[in-house]
Design an enzyme around this catalytic site. Sequence first.
Site, PDB file in Angstrom:
ATOM      1  N   HIS A   1      25.266  -6.447 -14.932  1.00 31.19           N
ATOM      2  CA  HIS A   1      24.710  -7.114 -16.108  1.00 31.19           C
ATOM      3  C   HIS A   1      25.614  -8.297 -16.477  1.00 31.19           C
ATOM      4  O   HIS A   1      26.818  -8.221 -16.311  1.00 31.19           O
ATOM      5  CB  HIS A   1      24.623  -6.114 -17.281  1.00 31.19           C
ATOM      6  CG  HIS A   1      23.986  -6.710 -18.483  1.00 31.19           C
ATOM      7  ND1 HIS A   1      24.662  -7.540 -19.345  1.00 31.19           N
ATOM      8  CD2 HIS A   1      22.713  -6.631 -18.941  1.00 31.19           C
ATOM      9  CE1 HIS A   1      23.822  -7.938 -20.293  1.00 31.19           C
ATOM     10  NE2 HIS A   1      22.638  -7.402 -20.062  1.00 31.19           N
TER      11      HIS A   1
ATOM     12  N   ASP B   1      14.908  -6.457 -22.068  1.00 28.90           N
ATOM     13  CA  ASP B   1      16.179  -6.897 -22.649  1.00 28.90           C
ATOM     14  C   ASP B   1      16.224  -6.630 -24.147  1.00 28.90           C
ATOM     15  O   ASP B   1      16.797  -7.389 -24.912  1.00 28.90           O
ATOM     16  CB  ASP B   1      16.476  -8.368 -22.352  1.00 28.90           C
ATOM     17  CG  ASP B   1      17.972  -8.608 -22.177  1.00 28.90           C
ATOM     18  OD1 ASP B   1      18.761  -7.691 -22.456  1.00 28.90           O
ATOM     19  OD2 ASP B   1      18.339  -9.718 -21.788  1.00 28.90           O
TER      20      ASP B   1
HETATM   21  C1  1DF Z   1      22.368 -11.619 -25.369  1.00 28.69           C
HETATM   22  C2  1DF Z   1      21.484 -11.499 -24.303  1.00 28.69           C
HETATM   23  C3  1DF Z   1      23.438 -10.713 -25.479  1.00 28.69           C
HETATM   24  C4  1DF Z   1      21.660 -10.499 -23.368  1.00 28.69           C
HETATM   25  C5  1DF Z   1      23.587  -9.706 -24.547  1.00 28.69           C
HETATM   26  O1  1DF Z   1      24.614  -8.833 -24.583  1.00 28.69           O
HETATM   27  C6  1DF Z   1      22.667  -9.548 -23.525  1.00 28.69           C
HETATM   28  C7  1DF Z   1      22.210 -12.667 -26.342  1.00 28.69           C
HETATM   29  C8  1DF Z   1      25.685  -9.070 -25.486  1.00 28.69           C
HETATM   30  O2  1DF Z   1      21.074 -13.182 -26.463  1.00 28.69           O
HETATM   31  O3  1DF Z   1      23.178 -13.024 -27.018  1.00 28.69           O
HETATM   32  O4  1DF Z   1      22.707  -8.471 -22.745  1.00 28.69           O
HETATM   33  N1  1DF Z   1      20.820 -10.517 -22.210  1.00 28.69           N
HETATM   34  O5  1DF Z   1      20.943  -9.693 -21.293  1.00 28.69           O
HETATM   35  O6  1DF Z   1      20.053 -11.514 -22.054  1.00 28.69           O
HETATM   36 MN    MN Z   2      20.771  -7.758 -21.137  1.00 26.44          MN
END
Ligand code: 1DF
Ligand code: MN
Length: 358
Positions: A195, A321
């Site tokens: 991730h 997500d």
């Molecule tokens: C965000 C997006 C933050 C995802 C994440 O973990 C995350 C974000 C802190 O939008 O700030 O897992 N993502 O996977 O797109």
């Molecule tokens: Mn994510």
Amino acid sequence: MSDTQNPVNPSTPVGPAKGYRRIATEEAWAPPELFRQYRKLLESRVVDDPGFNTMWSFYLGSPSDRARSIIEKIQDLGEQRIRDMDAAGIDVQLLMLTSPGVQAFDAPTAVSLARDSNDQLAEAVRRHPTRYAGMAAVAPQDPQAAAKELERGVRQLGFKGGVINDHTLGEYLDDPKFWPIFEAAEALDVPIYIHPNTPPKSMIGPFLESGLDGAIYGFAVETGLHALRLIVKGVFDRFPKLQIVLGHTGEALPFWLYRIDYMHRATVLSKRYESVKPLRRKPSEYLRENFYVTNSGVAWEPAIRFCQSVLGVDRVLYAMDYPYQFVADEVRTLDAMDMPDEDKKKFFQLNAERVFRL
Ligand code: 1DF
Ligand code: MN
């Protein structure tokens, strides 16, 4: 008007899909203890990680609706999450500890937080066995302990694989010191979900000054780099059965494959770098045979179909997500993709059932 992006409107819930279940495979959660420890890190300023500081001082400190709603939703493993899943038409969430998980801490703290989080997640999965499944959090700071925790997670807690949130304090999994984790994954025959995280200090500068370090772009550049490092450093020659899952339509790697193959061959032949050794196969062959990709955050038919055409319909999986991107209309959009019914069923359901043994 709330500033929360595109909130689900519960008055227009997404109904059940025709002919398939929707399994969302990159869904985030966090226990309160993780956030207590994040706050401690932010206050003590001991972590020299601008990406962590900017991400978590926002989510844990901002009064904006986006930050508050995400922090509230992400800690719930009970009724609120299930209500949101119902409103968006999601049958099952594959849950993983949010990024960077325990990877921001010193080794002992990380090892113990991973254990405790895994125990809590396993408990939630036991309470809701038809709605939740889990991935084991591990602490790469202690590779032997991480391998053991992966094994405990899979064998004793019923998890479907492990999650590693990209680099660990600036270090990448192609370093052989981390390979006990891959050895365990291969022996257990479970995938590792890599991730994203923000780029490490050594590369974040130009991203940060333009606000591009996070999920908008920095995540993908950084995590794509990580996956490519695994390939070119020969991880899959050493662990041919290892399976890695990438989100965000493969962090754009499918789009680059032709050029990567061409330039990798040219680079090897030219002996330009001491560190670039010949591989048994072309980079694209590893991406096709050692990786699965999910569409987390990319509810966009052209990108999804491109991934299917490059990697095959058996290697592209659905993810939402949640709670970072929680948009019921995206589910409607994906239901309506112009795609044979059996491919859509693979995308939403069958691939996830096979890869994660659900
Ligand atoms: C965000 C997006 C933050 C995802 C994440 O973990 C995350 C974000 C802190 O939008 O700030 O897992 N993502 O996977 O797109
Ligand atoms: Mn994510």
